[in-house]
Design an enzyme around this catalytic site. Structure first.
Site, PDB file in Angstrom:
ATOM      1  NE  ARG A 136     -23.445-102.376 -49.747  1.00 14.44           N
ATOM      2  CZ  ARG A 136     -23.224-103.576 -49.237  1.00 14.44           C
ATOM      3  NH1 ARG A 136     -23.775-104.640 -49.773  1.00 14.44           N
ATOM      4  NH2 ARG A 136     -22.413-103.715 -48.209  1.00 14.44           N
ATOM      5  CE  LYS A 186     -32.192 -82.417 -57.199  1.00 11.13           C
ATOM      6  NZ  LYS A 186     -32.343 -80.957 -57.010  1.00 11.13           N
ATOM      7  CD  GLU A 196     -41.799 -76.699 -56.982  1.00  9.67           C
ATOM      8  OE1 GLU A 196     -40.992 -76.224 -57.801  1.00  9.67           O
ATOM      9  OE2 GLU A 196     -41.528 -76.844 -55.769  1.00  9.67           O
ATOM     10  CE  LYS A 252     -37.747 -82.854 -61.339  1.00  7.81           C
ATOM     11  NZ  LYS A 252     -38.064 -82.767 -59.955  1.00  7.81           N
ATOM     12  CD  GLU A 272     -29.322 -79.785 -58.320  1.00  5.75           C
ATOM     13  OE1 GLU A 272     -30.542 -79.790 -58.464  1.00  5.75           O
ATOM     14  OE2 GLU A 272     -28.770 -79.551 -57.242  1.00  5.75           O
ATOM     15  NE  ARG A 312     -32.871 -82.912 -60.809  1.00  6.82           N
ATOM     16  CZ  ARG A 312     -33.251 -84.144 -60.541  1.00  6.82           C
ATOM     17  NH1 ARG A 312     -32.599 -85.165 -61.021  1.00  6.82           N
ATOM     18  NH2 ARG A 312     -34.303 -84.364 -59.776  1.00  6.82           N
ATOM     19  CG  ASN A 359     -32.718 -76.309 -56.866  1.00 16.34           C
ATOM     20  OD1 ASN A 359     -33.614 -76.843 -56.246  1.00 16.34           O
ATOM     21  ND2 ASN A 359     -31.649 -76.967 -57.286  1.00 16.34           N
ATOM     22  CG  HIS A 364     -36.520 -74.458 -54.925  1.00 10.61           C
ATOM     23  ND1 HIS A 364     -37.246 -73.910 -55.952  1.00 10.61           N
ATOM     24  CD2 HIS A 364     -37.143 -75.632 -54.621  1.00 10.61           C
ATOM     25  CE1 HIS A 364     -38.250 -74.721 -56.270  1.00 10.61           C
ATOM     26  NE2 HIS A 364     -38.206 -75.775 -55.478  1.00 10.61           N
ATOM     27  CG  HIS A 383     -34.634 -75.144 -49.929  1.00  7.85           C
ATOM     28  ND1 HIS A 383     -33.768 -75.863 -50.712  1.00  7.85           N
ATOM     29  CD2 HIS A 383     -35.873 -75.612 -50.229  1.00  7.85           C
ATOM     30  CE1 HIS A 383     -34.454 -76.734 -51.449  1.00  7.85           C
ATOM     31  NE2 HIS A 383     -35.724 -76.585 -51.181  1.00  7.85           N
ATOM     32  CG  HIS A 393     -41.352 -77.070 -51.131  1.00  7.47           C
ATOM     33  ND1 HIS A 393     -40.066 -76.749 -50.777  1.00  7.47           N
ATOM     34  CD2 HIS A 393     -41.335 -77.335 -52.463  1.00  7.47           C
ATOM     35  CE1 HIS A 393     -39.292 -76.827 -51.852  1.00  7.47           C
ATOM     36  NE2 HIS A 393     -40.039 -77.171 -52.888  1.00  7.47           N
TER      37      HIS A 393
HETATM   38  P1  NAD Z   1     -46.837 -83.467 -48.238  1.00 13.26           P
HETATM   39  O1  NAD Z   1     -46.315 -84.724 -48.768  1.00 13.26           O
HETATM   40  O2  NAD Z   1     -46.574 -83.141 -46.819  1.00 13.26           O
HETATM   41  O3  NAD Z   1     -48.403 -83.428 -48.454  1.00 13.26           O
HETATM   42  C1  NAD Z   1     -49.131 -82.310 -47.998  1.00 13.26           C
HETATM   43  C2  NAD Z   1     -50.389 -82.755 -47.255  1.00 13.26           C
HETATM   44  O4  NAD Z   1     -51.323 -83.260 -48.184  1.00 13.26           O
HETATM   45  C3  NAD Z   1     -50.204 -83.854 -46.228  1.00 13.26           C
HETATM   46  O5  NAD Z   1     -50.926 -83.499 -45.097  1.00 13.26           O
HETATM   47  C4  NAD Z   1     -50.838 -85.083 -46.881  1.00 13.26           C
HETATM   48  O6  NAD Z   1     -51.397 -85.973 -45.957  1.00 13.26           O
HETATM   49  C5  NAD Z   1     -51.917 -84.467 -47.690  1.00 13.26           C
HETATM   50  N1  NAD Z   1     -52.337 -85.184 -48.877  1.00 13.26           N
HETATM   51  C6  NAD Z   1     -51.617 -85.925 -49.733  1.00 13.26           C
HETATM   52  N2  NAD Z   1     -52.365 -86.294 -50.774  1.00 13.26           N
HETATM   53  C7  NAD Z   1     -53.592 -85.794 -50.558  1.00 13.26           C
HETATM   54  C8  NAD Z   1     -54.809 -85.817 -51.286  1.00 13.26           C
HETATM   55  N3  NAD Z   1     -54.895 -86.392 -52.475  1.00 13.26           N
HETATM   56  N4  NAD Z   1     -55.887 -85.199 -50.758  1.00 13.26           N
HETATM   57  C9  NAD Z   1     -55.815 -84.559 -49.558  1.00 13.26           C
HETATM   58  N5  NAD Z   1     -54.693 -84.478 -48.849  1.00 13.26           N
HETATM   59  C10 NAD Z   1     -53.599 -85.099 -49.339  1.00 13.26           C
HETATM   60  O7  NAD Z   1     -46.319 -82.213 -49.083  1.00 13.26           O
HETATM   61  P2  NAD Z   1     -46.121 -81.925 -50.637  1.00 13.26           P
HETATM   62  O8  NAD Z   1     -46.446 -80.503 -50.821  1.00 13.26           O
HETATM   63  O9  NAD Z   1     -46.766 -82.935 -51.501  1.00 13.26           O
HETATM   64  O10 NAD Z   1     -44.554 -82.137 -50.849  1.00 13.26           O
HETATM   65  C11 NAD Z   1     -43.634 -81.301 -50.237  1.00 13.26           C
HETATM   66  C12 NAD Z   1     -42.340 -82.056 -50.135  1.00 13.26           C
HETATM   67  O11 NAD Z   1     -41.868 -82.398 -51.439  1.00 13.26           O
HETATM   68  C13 NAD Z   1     -41.235 -81.251 -49.482  1.00 13.26           C
HETATM   69  O12 NAD Z   1     -40.605 -82.038 -48.512  1.00 13.26           O
HETATM   70  C14 NAD Z   1     -40.280 -80.949 -50.621  1.00 13.26           C
HETATM   71  O13 NAD Z   1     -38.960 -80.829 -50.184  1.00 13.26           O
HETATM   72  C15 NAD Z   1     -40.475 -82.144 -51.499  1.00 13.26           C
HETATM   73  N6  NAD Z   1     -40.076 -81.912 -52.885  1.00 13.26           N
HETATM   74  C16 NAD Z   1     -39.233 -82.800 -53.444  1.00 13.26           C
HETATM   75  C17 NAD Z   1     -38.820 -82.634 -54.756  1.00 13.26           C
HETATM   76  C18 NAD Z   1     -37.929 -83.634 -55.395  1.00 13.26           C
HETATM   77  O14 NAD Z   1     -37.479 -83.404 -56.510  1.00 13.26           O
HETATM   78  N7  NAD Z   1     -37.674 -84.745 -54.770  1.00 13.26           N
HETATM   79  C19 NAD Z   1     -39.316 -81.558 -55.500  1.00 13.26           C
HETATM   80  C20 NAD Z   1     -40.196 -80.682 -54.895  1.00 13.26           C
HETATM   81  C21 NAD Z   1     -40.585 -80.871 -53.574  1.00 13.26           C
HETATM   82  N1  GLY Z   2     -37.010 -80.164 -57.510  1.00 14.96           N
HETATM   83  C1  GLY Z   2     -35.700 -79.949 -58.004  1.00 14.96           C
HETATM   84  C2  GLY Z   2     -35.153 -81.090 -58.782  1.00 14.96           C
HETATM   85  O1  GLY Z   2     -35.780 -82.099 -58.972  1.00 14.96           O
HETATM   86  O2  GLY Z   2     -34.038 -81.030 -59.233  1.00 14.96           O
END
Ligand code: NAD
Ligand code: GLY
Length: 362
Positions: A122, A144, A186, A228, A238, A242, A246, A249, A253, A266
Site C-alpha cells: 500500500r 505522477k 518539456e 513544475k 490535477e 496542473r 499537458n 499532450h 498522447h 514522447h
Molecule cells: P526512457 O525512460 O525510455 O529513456 C529513453 C532512453 O534513454 C532509454 O533507452 C534509456 O535506456 C536511455 N537512457 C536513460 N538515461 C540515459 C543516459 N543518461 N544516457 C544514455 N541513454 C540513457 O524515456 P524518457 O524520454 O526519459 O521518458 C519518457 C517517459 O516519461 C514516457 O513514458 C512519459 O509518459 C513519461 N513522462 C512522465 C511524466 C510524469 O509526470 N510522470 C512526465 C513526462 C513524461
Molecule cells: N507531466 C504532466 C504532469 O506532471 O502533470
C-alpha cells in the site's frame, strides 16, 4: 556546482538536488531520506551498465543493503508484466514498509518504478534519480506514476510523491541528441504555458544546451523544476491548474497510442501536439500568428517534428484523443495558448474544428 529546490507539499515536501558529480555523492545525499537499510534500485539495461556501478557502490558504502532489478529498455516496459516483475523482486528481496525503491533512469523507469512503490504494501518510499533530460525537467518531479494500457497511455497509475529527486546533469553526456531534443520540449512547453523568460533562455542558449554545457543545463533544469514544483504545490492531484502541463499532450498522447509507443519519442509527439494546439488557438482567434511563429521557429531550430505522419488519418487521431485523462463527462479539454507565457483550459472547442486543424497538421 549544486542547487537545491523544494517541492512544498506539507508533510510530503521533498528536495530536488540539481548539479554535477552527484552520483558520486549519492550516499551522503540520500541517507537522510532513507528510513531503513534496504533499497531496491530499478533501472533499464543501458542505465544499469553505465550508472548502476557507481550508485550501487556509493549506497553500499553508506551502509545500505542494495538490491537491483533490470527492466527492458523502452516505453513497452510501462506494462503490467514489468510492474509485476518489480513486485516479485520487492517480495523476493523482502523489502518492507520502511524500505525504499530507487528509480534510476529515464521517465519510463521513474513512472514504472514510482507506480510499483505506490502499490507495494500500500505504498513505500521511493527516490528519483532521473538520467534523461525528459525525466530531469518533468517526469521525476510531481509524483505522477503510471503504466500504459494497450488502448491508452498512463491509464493505470497513482499519485505518489518521491522522498527526493537527484538530478546529475553529467548523465546527459551519454544521452543521444535525439533524446536531448525530445526532453527539451518539456522546457519549451513550460516557457509557453507560464514562463516567457524561460522560453527566451532556451532560444538564446540552444547551442549550449545541445552541447551539454553544465552551467546552462543546471540553470535551465532548475528553472523548469521550480515552475513544475510551484504548479504541483498548488494542485497536486490535477484538479485544475496542473492540467496546463499537458499542453500539446492531448494530441501527442493520441499519436503515441496510434503508433504503439514505438515510432515517436514522447517529446517528439508532444512537439507535434504543441504545434497543432497552437495552430488551433490561432484559428480560434486567441493566439497571434506572430506568437505561433515564435513557437514554431524554436521547435524547428531544436529539430523537433511539427506534423503528423502521412499513414494516420485525422479522424483516427481525433477519436484517440477522447481516451485522454482530461476528458470529463465526454467533454474534451484542450490546453490552448493565449500568448507565450500563458495558456487556458477550454472544453468548448467542437470536434469539427479539432478535426480541421489536425488535417492541416500533416
Ligand atoms: P526512457 O525512460 O525510455 O529513456 C529513453 C532512453 O534513454 C532509454 O533507452 C534509456 O535506456 C536511455 N537512457 C536513460 N538515461 C540515459 C543516459 N543518461 N544516457 C544514455 N541513454 C540513457 O524515456 P524518457 O524520454 O526519459 O521518458 C519518457 C517517459 O516519461 C514516457 O513514458 C512519459 O509518459 C513519461 N513522462 C512522465 C511524466 C510524469 O509526470 N510522470 C512526465 C513526462 C513524461
Ligand atoms: N507531466 C504532466 C504532469 O506532471 O502533470
Amino acid at each position: 556546482m549544486t542547487k537545491t529546490l523544494r517541492v512544498e507539499l506539507g508533510a510530503d515536501s521533498y528536495p530536488i538536488v540539481v548539479g554535477t558529480g552527484l552520483l558520486n555523492r549519492v550516499g551522503e545525499i540520500l541517507t537522510p531520506h532513507v528510513k531503513s537499510g534496504k533499497v531496491l534500485i530499478v533501472s533499464d539495461a543501458f542505465v544499469k551498465a553505465r550508472y548502476m556501478p557507481i550508485v550501487h557502490r556509493r549506497l553500499t558504502d553508506a551502509g545500505l543493503d542494495v538490491n537491483t532489478v533490470e527492466i527492458p529498455v523502452g516505453e513497452e516496459s510501462k506494462s503490467l508484466a514489468e510492474f509485476s516483475r518489480i513486485q516479485d523482486s520487492l517480495v523476493a528481496n523482502q523489502l518492507d514498509r520502511g524500505s525504499t525503491l530507487i528509480a534510476l533512469g529515464g521517465g519510463v523507469i521513474g513512472d514504472l518504478g514510482g507506480f510499483a512503490a505506490a502499490v507495494y504494501m500500500r505504498g513505500i518510499s521511493y527516490i528519483q534519480i532521473p538520467t534523461t533530460l525528459q525525466a530531469q525537467v518533468d517526469a521525476s518531479v510531481g509524483g505522477k506514476t503510471a503504466i500504459n494500457h494497450p488502448k491508452g497511455k498512463n491509464l493505470i497509475g497513482a499519485f505518489h510523491q518521491p522522498k527526493a529527486v537527484v538530478i546529475d546533469v553529467d548523465t546527459l553526456k551519454t544521452l543521444p541528441q535525439r533524446d536531448i531534443r525530445s526532453g527539451l520540449i518539456e522546457v519549451i512547453k513550460m516557457g509557453v504555458i507560464r514562463d516567457e523568460p524561460l522560453f527566451e533562455m532556451v532560444a538564446e542558449n540552444l547551442e549550449a544546451i545541445l552541447n551539454i554545457e553544465a552551467a546552462t543545463l543546471i540553470e535551465m533544469i532548475s528553472r523548469a523544476c521550480v515552475n513544475k514544483a510551484e504548479i504541483v504545490a498548488k494542485d497536486e492531484k490535477e484538479s485544475g491548474l496542473r492540467m496546463v502541463l499537458n499542453y500539446g499532450h492531448t494530441f501527442g498522447h493520441a499519436l503515441e497510442a496510434l503508433t504503439h509507443y514505438n515510432s515517436y519519442q514522447h517529446g517528439e509527439a508532444v512537439s507535434i501536439g504543441m504545434n497543432c494546439a497552437a495552430q488551433l488557438a490561432v484559428q480560434l482567434g486567441m493566439f497571434s500568428e506572430t506568437a505561433f511563429q515564435r513557437q514554431r521557429s524554436l521547435l524547428k531550430r531544436a529539430k523537433l517534428p511539427l506534423t503528423f505522419p502521412a499513414d494516420l488519418t485525422p479522424e483516427a487521431i481525433c477519436d484517440a484523443m477522447y481516451l485522454d485523462k482530461k476528458t470529463l463527462g465526454g467533454k474534451r479539454r484542450l490546453i490552448l495558448p493565449t500568448r507565450i507565457g500563458e495558456v487556458v483550459i477550454r472544453d468548448d472547442v467542437d470536434d469539427r474544428q479539432v478535426l480541421e486543424v489536425i488535417s492541416q497538421c500533416f
